[in-house]
Design a protein around this motif. Sequence first.
Motif, PDB file in Angstrom:
ATOM      1  N   SER A  19      41.816  30.292  40.778  1.00  0.00           N
ATOM      2  CA  SER A  19      41.905  31.134  41.960  1.00  0.00           C
ATOM      3  C   SER A  19      42.934  32.217  41.675  1.00  0.00           C
ATOM      4  O   SER A  19      44.139  31.946  41.638  1.00  0.00           O
ATOM      5  N   THR A  20      42.453  33.448  41.463  1.00  0.00           N
ATOM      6  CA  THR A  20      43.282  34.478  40.832  1.00  0.00           C
ATOM      7  C   THR A  20      43.526  35.686  41.734  1.00  0.00           C
ATOM      8  O   THR A  20      42.578  36.316  42.219  1.00  0.00           O
ATOM      9  N   PRO A  21      44.791  36.057  41.957  1.00  0.00           N
ATOM     10  CA  PRO A  21      45.102  37.277  42.702  1.00  0.00           C
ATOM     11  C   PRO A  21      44.550  38.512  42.010  1.00  0.00           C
ATOM     12  O   PRO A  21      44.614  38.633  40.777  1.00  0.00           O
ATOM     13  N   PRO A  61      44.192  39.934  48.356  1.00  0.00           N
ATOM     14  CA  PRO A  61      42.982  39.195  47.973  1.00  0.00           C
ATOM     15  C   PRO A  61      43.146  38.377  46.697  1.00  0.00           C
ATOM     16  O   PRO A  61      43.955  38.704  45.824  1.00  0.00           O
ATOM     17  N   LYS A  62      42.363  37.321  46.609  1.00  0.00           N
ATOM     18  CA  LYS A  62      42.253  36.554  45.369  1.00  0.00           C
ATOM     19  C   LYS A  62      40.895  35.862  45.356  1.00  0.00           C
ATOM     20  O   LYS A  62      40.309  35.584  46.410  1.00  0.00           O
ATOM     21  N   TYR A  64      46.615  30.991  41.637  1.00  0.00           N
ATOM     22  CA  TYR A  64      46.668  30.442  40.279  1.00  0.00           C
ATOM     23  C   TYR A  64      46.300  28.966  40.200  1.00  0.00           C
ATOM     24  O   TYR A  64      46.520  28.324  39.176  1.00  0.00           O
ATOM     25  N   SER A  65      45.707  28.435  41.275  1.00  0.00           N
ATOM     26  CA  SER A  65      45.213  27.062  41.226  1.00  0.00           C
ATOM     27  C   SER A  65      44.021  26.956  40.287  1.00  0.00           C
ATOM     28  O   SER A  65      43.119  27.802  40.313  1.00  0.00           O
ATOM     29  N   VAL A 104      43.580  33.488  32.079  1.00  0.00           N
ATOM     30  CA  VAL A 104      44.548  33.966  33.058  1.00  0.00           C
ATOM     31  C   VAL A 104      45.969  34.078  32.499  1.00  0.00           C
ATOM     32  O   VAL A 104      46.671  35.053  32.807  1.00  0.00           O
ATOM     33  N   PRO A 105      46.455  33.136  31.664  1.00  0.00           N
ATOM     34  CA  PRO A 105      47.825  33.304  31.160  1.00  0.00           C
ATOM     35  C   PRO A 105      48.050  34.614  30.411  1.00  0.00           C
ATOM     36  O   PRO A 105      49.086  35.269  30.594  1.00  0.00           O
ATOM     37  N   GLU A 106      47.093  35.023  29.585  1.00  0.00           N
ATOM     38  CA  GLU A 106      47.240  36.290  28.863  1.00  0.00           C
ATOM     39  C   GLU A 106      47.240  37.460  29.843  1.00  0.00           C
ATOM     40  O   GLU A 106      48.033  38.404  29.698  1.00  0.00           O
TER      41      GLU A 106
END
Length: 353
Positions: free
Chosen positions: A258-260, A177-178, A247-248, A279-281
């Motif tokens: 859009s994150t897993p 899922p994401k 990760y879009s 998200v990067p952290e």
Amino acid sequence: MCGPPGYTWAVAEAEILEVDGREVRVTNPDKVLFPGPGVTKLELVRYYLAVADGALIGCGERPTVLHRWPNGIEDEDFYQKRVPKARPDWIETAVIKFPSGRTAEEIVPVDAAHLAWMANLACLDINPWPVRHDDVDHPDELRVDLDPTPGIPWEHVREVTLVARDVLEEHGLVGWPKTSGKRGMHVNVRIERRWGFTTVRRAALAFAREVERRTDLATTAWWKEERTGVFVDYNQNARDRTVASAYSVRPVPDARVSTPITWDDVPGVEPEAFTIRTVPERFARIGDPGDGIDEAVGSLDSLLDLADRDEQEGLGDAPWPPNFPKGEREPTRAPPSKLKKPAAKPSAKRRKR
């Protein structure tokens, strides 16, 4: 250079980044793409470099459509299927064929430099095909796109996502899922490369109908005027349909991503928690929850058996997207409100005349 008296020649600002041993030129690095948080083009490029390992799990080695916002999210956007002719010689490409029979040479991201080059084109979200560049006719991914209709609360999306997981598991498939980065959820499933697009879509339709049977929160109604609840979009598995990959960055005011996530995350996940600046952290701290998807390859045989049973019970095909040729077993391709109604029979009084 010389010019009229008092004229100052404008020098195009650019920043050169070295990525994977290649130079990526970022033009207009300070151009603001997201006015609210003030996200610039250079920040977009650096974001994709920070999450490249995860992003490439979703789009790596796949023909990809460029979704470009050259003047930021408050201006016009466009989808560019054909990779620009003016490009570095290291850009990988593949030729794909559309339902119309036309072809296009599309970019194939293979490393972080490709992601950075795409981001310099103000390509926000990454839209790959569900195929690999070495075989563009046999998908290796089944895509579950859960899209809530207007007014549907987020908790309903989460509930339908968990139902989708159960249906996949019962048919021997592993879902990953994401968040979609907008209002919905995605679940990606790696599959064997044995079937063409039409067969994969048939399996996706059977899956969607089973989810609909399990919960009244879900719908497979293609026509928007008939939809209520969370739409399970089986047609995202048709040829030439793409979905924003992992990760879009999505074109929404707060630059969501859009994150897993894990299945344990689903019941309490809030999509606004994942942005280009958070998200990067998270990625550096916990890694990619989608890592492992390439090792979880499954078969569509069970879903295709379900499709057979549905057809035996009278459930035929469902509408295809409008740019596809009419299918032999497809129902009338028009929303119910547009269908011609049978002419009214003349009244008894008129018949006597």
